[in-house]
Design a protein around this motif. Structure first.
Motif, PDB file in Angstrom:
ATOM      1  N   TYR A  27      10.617  38.286   7.035  1.00 41.90           N
ATOM      2  CA  TYR A  27      10.214  36.903   6.760  1.00 41.90           C
ATOM      3  C   TYR A  27       9.186  36.825   5.622  1.00 41.90           C
ATOM      4  N   ASP A  28       8.611  37.971   5.272  1.00 44.05           N
ATOM      5  CA  ASP A  28       7.682  38.014   4.142  1.00 44.05           C
ATOM      6  C   ASP A  28       8.344  38.552   2.880  1.00 44.05           C
ATOM      7  N   THR A  68       9.244  32.848   4.305  1.00 38.44           N
ATOM      8  CA  THR A  68       8.440  31.929   5.117  1.00 38.44           C
ATOM      9  C   THR A  68       7.947  30.744   4.297  1.00 38.44           C
ATOM     10  N   ARG A 111      10.782  31.000  12.393  1.00 44.62           N
ATOM     11  CA  ARG A 111      11.780  31.897  12.993  1.00 44.62           C
ATOM     12  C   ARG A 111      12.880  31.102  13.696  1.00 44.62           C
ATOM     13  N   ARG A 116       4.634  30.227  12.389  1.00 47.33           N
ATOM     14  CA  ARG A 116       5.589  31.310  12.160  1.00 47.33           C
ATOM     15  C   ARG A 116       6.747  31.233  13.158  1.00 47.33           C
TER      16      ARG A 116
END
Length: 585
Positions: free
Chosen positions: A469-470, A431, A450, A446
């Protein structure tokens, strides 16, 4: 060196003033000790002296000693705070200055040299400033004050002390003269060692693949040996200073006692006690004078190296960036996303010839313009002129109808989504890499991240990573493949939602299926944005609204794929080499 003092704050200058006052008090207290010692000597030698008087003089010596200890502690605290603050600001300003540099500025200094200047050189400045303020200021005050107190206590002792001081100064001058050139060389050799180390680490895969470890070790060994030999020479010089000064100090005290013995033997009985006390006091003062010169010797050696470092830091801080900000933040709304090249010529700094020659074309808002050509034809150089990584040598690049040189750099780059030829990943999460930076309008949410990842065809591998995503990305993206890094680089550009997309050979590591799917999603998502693509594959750019064919820095063809297949021999040759004889289909 003095130029760096302008980076001290008002609070720092106040602390420096407090330190100077404390140092003067400390010197005064230090020079009171011989007086009390002489008083005790006289009392001990005088018959019927009261023990109370001796204890009072001894107690005053103890009080002075404790006061000196306390003042030294407080001064050290203030000095450490001031020097650390100066180093912090210098590092920040060197870093900020470096960030404002153009690619040409950075090339002139070299990356390894800039790293050395912002670390090792600033550390040298910090150490010198700390020592100069803590003991360097004290030394000359102590030497002058002690010399004044020595005045009138015997010209014989003064003459002896003067001779030793002259010898000491000659020794210091010799060391200083030999050390200055070597310290300059040491910093350059440190730059070279950093360069070799950085080159080895960044190319470690190639080193292993070609079994070149031994070659790299020899290369590093040569750089390391040069630095070691030069450092040993300077350290040997410095090692001579301390024992040489100690030898002179011991010899001076011995000479004072020898001269004093002759003076006392030749004096009347009534004057011998005073002469003996004067000798004790004089030897203490002489010790302070020589010790002060010993400290100055050490400070001068540190100053030699710090002066070299200061010059290197000032070179960075005084360098003006080749890229000067204009005043325009936004272009005209009627030409939203338009890019125009008008007779653009460009040569790299210090290059012998031009890389680009009379480049002229227009990328209208919403169009996709592709650039293709042989390796070294100037494709990447051309697109690097749009975000002003370099400025044109002649001609003009217009964005939204305004010369890019009239924009603020921030305003211009807020219009762009840029994916470089070599995908760059930063240490952090998926991210943080996709939402990297600020487009001047809004922070990436966020959901925007995406969406960008999905458009860049990175969703499948990102969601399979530990943490999704982390998930953590290592420095340089070493835990990702080349294709994965390229897709995240594209996602970073998409996440900005800019007016103009620049993809500099960003799809080279992708397979044909992923490449086609990514371009399809880009066309749907980017909408009315202008897209400029540098590519090696004809298949990547066949559907572009306009294709520019570059050869040796010149546009030799311009049009659609179909048009170029009819009238551009170089493009036809490229297409047939990649697509076969069916390249026109």
């Amino acid at each position: 060196m003095l130029k760096l003092l302008r980076h001290l704050t008002g609070r720092d200058l106040f602390l420096v003033f407090i330190c100077l006052v404390l140092i003067v008090v400390q010197v005064w207290l230090s020079l009171k000790l011989p007086d009390y010692m002489a008083e005790i000597t006289r009392l001990v030698q005088t018959p019927h002296s009261a023990m109370r008087d001796i204890l009072i003089a001894g107690g005053m010596m103890m009080l002075c000693t404790f006061a000196i200890f306390g003042i030294t502690f407080i001064t050290g605290y203030f000095v450490a705070k001031t020097s650390a603050g100066l180093a912090m600001r210098l590092r920040q300003r060197v870093f900020d200055k470096t960030m404002s540099f153009s690619m040409g500025n950075i090339s002139r200094f070299s990356t390894s040299s800039l790293i050395t200047r912002s670390t090792n050189d600033i550390t040298q400045i910090q150490m010198f400033f700390m020592m100069a303020l803590k003991i360097g200021v004290r030394a000359p005050i102590m030497a002058i004050w002690a010399a004044l107190k020595m005045y009138g206590r015997g010209w014989e002792w003064t003459a002896v002390t003067g001779i030793f001081v002259v010898v000491l100064l000659m020794m210091i001058g010799t060391i200083y003269t030999l050390a200055i050139p070597k310290f300059t060389i040491i910093q350059k050799l440190t730059d070279n060692l950093n360069r070799v180390t950085r080159e080895n680490l960044s190319g470690i895969r190639v080193v292993h693949a070609y079994n070149a470890e031994a070659y790299q070790e020899r290369k590093f060994g040569r750089a390391n040996d040069k630095l070691t030999r030069t450092s040993l020479f300077t350290h040997r010089l410095m090692s001579v200073a301390e024992p040489g000064t100690q030898f002179l100090l011991t010899g001076l005290i011995l000479a004072i006692y020898i001269v004093g013995a002759y003076m006392i033997n030749g004096a009347p009985d009534a004057a011998r006690l005073n002469l003996f006390s004067d000798m004790i006091v004089f030897s203490s003062y002489a010790t302070q004078v020589v010790a002060s010169f010993m400290i100055l010797t050490m400070i001068l050696l540190f100053m030699t190296r710090a002066t070299v470092s200061a010059r290197r830091i000032n070179e960075v801080l005084d360098t003006q960036s080749d890229i000067i900000d204009g005043n325009t933040v936004r272009g005209t709304a009627k030409k939203h996303g338009q890019v125009v090249f008008q007779n653009v010529c460009f040569r790299y700094p210090d290059a012998s010839g031009e890389i680009l020659h009379n480049i002229s074309f227009t990328a209208n808002a919403g169009e996709t313009v592709a650039i293709i050509g042989a390796t070294g034809s100037g494709k990447s150089t051309l697109v690097n002129l749009i975000p002003r990584f370099y400025d044109v040598s002649s001609g003009a690049v217009l964005v939204d109808g305004i010369d890019v040189r009239q924009y603020t750099q921030r305003g211009l780059r807020n219009k762009l989504g840029y994916a470089p030829q070599r995908a760059v990943m930063f240490r952090g999460t998926v991210t943080s890499n996709v939402a990297y930076g600020d487009n001047g309008r809004r922070r990436a949410t966020r959901e925007m991240v995406r969406t960008a990842v999905r458009v860049a065809q990175a969703k499948n591998f990102v969601e399979k990573m530990d943490g999704g995503y982390d998930a953590m990305i290592s420095q340089g993206g070493t835990n990702l493949s080349g294709g994965q890094k390229q897709r995240l680089s594209v996602a970073r550009a998409v996440c900005r939602a800019p007016e103009i997309y620049i993809f500099d050979d960003t799809f080279s590591a992708l397979d044909y299926k992923t490449d086609r799917a990514l371009r399809t999603q880009l066309r749907r998502h980017t909408g009315g944005a202008t897209t400029i693509i540098v590519a090696q594959r004809v298949g990547t750019i066949m559907n572009a609204d306009k294709i520019l064919v570059l050869d040796k820095g010149r546009i030799v063809g311009q049009g659609t794929h179909t048009e170029l297949m009819k009238n551009c021999p170089i493009y036809i040759e490229i297409a047939k080499s990649q697509l076969g004889n069916g390249g026109d289909k």
